[in-house]
Design a protein around this motif. Structure first.
Motif, PDB file in Angstrom:
ATOM      1  N   GLU A 148       0.830  -1.207   0.000  1.00 22.61           N
ATOM      2  CA  GLU A 148       0.000   0.000   0.000  1.00 22.61           C
ATOM      3  C   GLU A 148       0.868   1.263   0.000  1.00 22.61           C
ATOM      4  O   GLU A 148       0.567   2.235  -0.699  1.00 22.61           O
ATOM      5  CB  GLU A 148      -0.923   0.001   1.224  1.00 22.61           C
ATOM      6  CG  GLU A 148      -2.038  -1.025   1.176  1.00 22.61           C
ATOM      7  CD  GLU A 148      -2.960  -0.814  -0.015  1.00 22.61           C
ATOM      8  OE1 GLU A 148      -3.303   0.354  -0.297  1.00 22.61           O
ATOM      9  OE2 GLU A 148      -3.316  -1.811  -0.667  1.00 22.61           O
ATOM     10  N   LEU A 149       1.957   1.236   0.771  1.00 19.53           N
ATOM     11  CA  LEU A 149       2.869   2.374   0.788  1.00 19.53           C
ATOM     12  C   LEU A 149       3.543   2.552  -0.572  1.00 19.53           C
ATOM     13  O   LEU A 149       3.781   3.685  -1.018  1.00 19.53           O
ATOM     14  CB  LEU A 149       3.923   2.206   1.883  1.00 19.53           C
ATOM     15  CG  LEU A 149       3.439   2.322   3.328  1.00 19.53           C
ATOM     16  CD1 LEU A 149       4.585   2.040   4.303  1.00 19.53           C
ATOM     17  CD2 LEU A 149       2.861   3.704   3.603  1.00 19.53           C
ATOM     18  N   ALA A 150       3.848   1.444  -1.223  1.00 25.24           N
ATOM     19  CA  ALA A 150       4.475   1.511  -2.550  1.00 25.24           C
ATOM     20  C   ALA A 150       3.523   2.148  -3.563  1.00 25.24           C
ATOM     21  O   ALA A 150       3.927   2.973  -4.389  1.00 25.24           O
ATOM     22  CB  ALA A 150       4.887   0.118  -3.008  1.00 25.24           C
ATOM     23  N   LYS A 151       2.250   1.764  -3.491  1.00 29.96           N
ATOM     24  CA  LYS A 151       1.254   2.376  -4.381  1.00 29.96           C
ATOM     25  C   LYS A 151       1.144   3.871  -4.113  1.00 29.96           C
ATOM     26  O   LYS A 151       1.071   4.684  -5.025  1.00 29.96           O
ATOM     27  CB  LYS A 151      -0.123   1.727  -4.152  1.00 29.96           C
ATOM     28  CG  LYS A 151      -0.261   0.328  -4.699  1.00 29.96           C
ATOM     29  CD  LYS A 151      -1.668  -0.190  -4.414  1.00 29.96           C
ATOM     30  CE  LYS A 151      -1.800  -1.643  -4.812  1.00 29.96           C
ATOM     31  NZ  LYS A 151      -3.161  -2.167  -4.468  1.00 29.96           N
ATOM     32  N   LYS A 152       1.137   4.204  -2.828  1.00 31.93           N
ATOM     33  CA  LYS A 152       1.027   5.610  -2.443  1.00 31.93           C
ATOM     34  C   LYS A 152       2.262   6.391  -2.915  1.00 31.93           C
ATOM     35  O   LYS A 152       2.170   7.535  -3.354  1.00 31.93           O
ATOM     36  CB  LYS A 152       0.885   5.701  -0.923  1.00 31.93           C
ATOM     37  CG  LYS A 152       0.441   7.066  -0.426  1.00 31.93           C
ATOM     38  CD  LYS A 152       0.430   7.118   1.093  1.00 31.93           C
ATOM     39  CE  LYS A 152      -0.635   6.254   1.714  1.00 31.93           C
ATOM     40  NZ  LYS A 152      -0.759   6.499   3.177  1.00 31.93           N
ATOM     41  N   LYS A 153       3.429   5.743  -2.829  1.00 28.88           N
ATOM     42  CA  LYS A 153       4.673   6.387  -3.241  1.00 28.88           C
ATOM     43  C   LYS A 153       4.695   6.642  -4.737  1.00 28.88           C
ATOM     44  O   LYS A 153       5.014   7.749  -5.191  1.00 28.88           O
ATOM     45  CB  LYS A 153       5.854   5.515  -2.848  1.00 28.88           C
ATOM     46  CG  LYS A 153       7.184   5.955  -3.444  1.00 28.88           C
ATOM     47  CD  LYS A 153       8.285   5.003  -3.062  1.00 28.88           C
ATOM     48  CE  LYS A 153       9.545   5.279  -3.869  1.00 28.88           C
ATOM     49  NZ  LYS A 153       9.436   4.821  -5.258  1.00 28.88           N
ATOM     50  N   GLU A 154       4.376   5.627  -5.500  1.00 28.50           N
ATOM     51  CA  GLU A 154       4.409   5.784  -6.956  1.00 28.50           C
ATOM     52  C   GLU A 154       3.313   6.745  -7.390  1.00 28.50           C
ATOM     53  O   GLU A 154       3.562   7.734  -8.040  1.00 28.50           O
ATOM     54  CB  GLU A 154       4.245   4.422  -7.633  1.00 28.50           C
ATOM     55  CG  GLU A 154       5.376   3.447  -7.333  1.00 28.50           C
ATOM     56  CD  GLU A 154       6.729   3.971  -7.755  1.00 28.50           C
ATOM     57  OE1 GLU A 154       6.793   4.739  -8.741  1.00 28.50           O
ATOM     58  OE2 GLU A 154       7.718   3.646  -7.081  1.00 28.50           O
TER      59      GLU A 154
END
Length: 628
Positions: A372-378
């Motif tokens: 979820e953090l990766a999605k938010k980051k990208e």
């Protein structure tokens, strides 16, 4: 438009940063007595480097000693280019390496290497120093940076270095001056007769003299009484400039380094930030789950804890780590802001990175949270656009391009097709969800207002929207309100706004007594008593009398003759109709008395009221009817 830049001097202690700054600017930035005595820069030093019609450049002289690492981070966080200073007679030293680590972690993109004190060494030794520096700079932002040989005392190479700095900055894009003003404060002091002054580098936006401001996260309101750029009065200051601001209505004790001066409350105050970090490398100690850390962000230094979701410790990691920082104190930040993490004891730079989301929440440990953090980051273009608008509630196309780093060809298809976006005002975009939230907020405010003031026809637009202007742009509020009126969610009655089904009314617990009062007033016909007597007899408290009386007059239930005598409106209308029917185009007081059989205490106020209402016009002893 003129562009403004700030460059930084970084490097090991006693490698000549302050002397080089003086050679470039003719300004000695070691201004403190302690600095003069110890020959060491303790606080940040600032000086004007260059100015023409296109650009203005300021210099930050960053302290080099390990003890002053906090000040170094505060100074470098707002700069556009770094001059890495390495003395020819010593080469790369421990603090040179630490500064390099920090500059890389802060995302500094532009650098120049200045090899100083070249008059102290032989030419052959300079080549060895250059080779040494080259090896140290491999893999850093300075790997491809140009080298300049200078001597600050003889001024060899100084003009060439100055020209290189200027030429490099002229090729860079300036900071965004269109958004809301933000200045992380790095110095606070007082000037006798002037009051509190703060200083810092304008991160974004612009400021003008007299502008209302807020000190965040404390929420203190103030005003920019006076602006100075390099000790010169200035009416405005822009992103990239060093500026000193004399604040009104606030004391030095109320502010501290790390506070942020802003022009809008849209900036986020938080204690929990989702982040992407990289380890500094060559850590002496393992970083463990929930370990205490110092977070340097902007000019703030805040204690907190690091929270991992896919590990319990880290050391010498090369890859990016998605995690969370939970701080002990509130900070002001936004997506994309850079920060540095340091171990408080023993002191060590752990790493650094950037803020993915300033509104971090509590998440479960595990791979799902990392995903979820990766999605938010990208963040997809659409998500980035929505995040940018959510932050300030409304943006023009140009501001969207600046804040999302997307070009118009990427933005326009999404803006025109996605139902989440709303174009208004002929130039700005907001989100449908923001529109709905504002509409709901206005509805709730109106509902509360009707409950608290049931006898009032509604609230004026200015009074209704004014408290909300701290959260939303005024034009957006007005747009949402007008749209809601057009759709009949709200209604407009003269200057007042009210809910669709609302009708002004006497509060239910006083309705029966008011009806009894009106019956008595109507029963008394023309020969009424003082209006206060009716309220007293009805048992209505004195504090309610003005509101109920005003309501009855506005709703045309009672009609004032003067401040003391009121008739029931049925009698007032009957009196006007009867007088008009039984007199000619003009009449005198005696004629009216004969028609209505009233004493002077009622007749004179009644006739004067007709004059005031424009029903009649008095000319000497006569009155004429005014046709409408």
């Amino acid at each position: 438009m003129k562009r403004f830049f700030t460059i930084g001097m970084a490097g090991h202690i006693d490698h000549g940063k302050t002397t080089l700054t003086k050679a470039l600017t003719n300004v000695d930035t070691d201004r403190l007595k302690e600095e003069k005595e110890r020959q060491i820069s303790i606080e940040l030093g600032f000086a004007p480097l260059y100015e023409d019609e296109e650009i203005q450049i300021s210099v930050v002289d960053v302290p080099g000693h390990e003890r002053f690492i906090r000040q170094m981070i505060a100074g470098v966080a707002g700069i556009d280019l770094v001059v890495l200073v390495v003395a020819a007679d010593e080469g790369v030293m421990p603090q040179t390496r630490e500064h390099l680590h920090i500059l890389g972690l802060l995302g500094v993109q532009n650098g120049i290497v200045a090899i100083t004190k070249i008059d102290r060494v032989e030419e052959e030794f300079i080549d060895l120093v250059k080779d040494d520096i080259f090896e140290e700079l491999k893999g850093t932002v300075f790997e491809q940076s140009p080298y300049m040989l200078v001597d600050s005392l003889s001024l060899r190479g100084i003009d060439d270095l100055k020209n290189m700095i200027t030429d490099t900055l002229k090729l860079l894009e300036t900071r965004d001056i269109r958004g809301a003003f933000r200045l992380p404060i790095d110095q606070v002091f007082t000037i006798k007769g002037q009051g509190t002054v703060v200083r810092g580098t304008v991160y974004e936006g612009s400021i003008e003299e007299g502008q209302a401001l807020m000190v965040m996260p404390k929420g203190l309101e103030t005003r920019a009484r006076q602006l100075q750029v390099h000790h010169q009065d200035a009416g405005h200051a822009y992103a990239g400039q060093r500026v000193a601001i004399n604040l009104s209505g606030i004391s030095k004790e109320d502010i501290e380094r790390g506070d942020v001066l802003v022009s809008s409350e849209h900036f986020i105050i938080t204690r929990t930030i989702d982040v992407s970090i990289k380890v500094a490398g060559d850590l002496d100690y393992i970083v463990k789950q929930r370990m205490p850390i110092k977070c340097h962000i902007g000019t703030a230094e805040v204690m907190g804890r690091i929270v991992f979701f896919d590990r319990n410790e880290m050391k010498d990691e090369n890859s990016e780590i998605l995690c969370q920082i939970r701080l002990d104190e509130e900070i002001v930040t936004k997506r994309g802001d850079r920060f540095i993490l340091r171990r408080p004891s023993p002191q060590e730079t752990i790493g650094g990175g950037w803020v993915i989301d300033p509104r971090g929440e509590k998440y479960r440990f595990g791979q799902k949270t990392i995903e979820e953090l990766a999605k938010k980051k990208e963040g997809s273009p659409k998500e980035r656009m929505m995040a940018a608008i959510s932050e300030v509630k409304s943006l023009t196309l140009t501001e969207l391009i600046t804040r999302t780093s997307l070009d118009e060809s990427e933005l326009m298809p999404i803006l025109s097709e996605a139902e989440e976006f709303l174009f208004y005002n002929g130039k700005e975009y907001t989100l449908s969800s923001i529109r709905d939230f504002i509409e709901e907020d206005i509805y709730d405010r109106m509902k509360d207002f009707h409950h608290d003031h049931p006898m009032k026809p509604g609230e004026s637009k200015a009074a209704l929207l004014q408290p909300m202007q701290k959260m939303y742009p005024k034009q957006l509020l007005e747009y949402v309100l007008e749209q809601a009126i057009e759709s009949s969610l709200f209604c407009k009655r003269g200057q007042y706004i009210h809910l669709r089904n609302f009708k002004p009314h006497i509060p239910s617990n006083w309705e029966k007594r008011t009806d009894g009062l009106l019956e008595q007033l109507k029963s008394d016909g023309f020969k009424v008593k003082y209006i206060s007597d009716y309220f007293t007899k009805a048992g209505i408290p004195k504090q309610l009398v003005p509101d109920i009386m005003r309501f009855l007059v506005e709703e045309l239930v009672i009609a004032p003759l003067d401040d003391q005598y009121y008739w029931h409106c049925a009698h007032f209308r009957h009196a006007v109709e009867e007088l008009k029917r039984r007199t000619g185009p003009e009449f005198e007081v005696g004629d009216a008395k004969e028609v209505l059989d009233l004493s002077r205490k009622y007749m004179i106020p009644f006739l004067e009221r007709l004059d005031a209402m424009g029903i009649t016009k008095r000319i000497e002893n006569k009155r004429i009817w005014i046709e409408k």
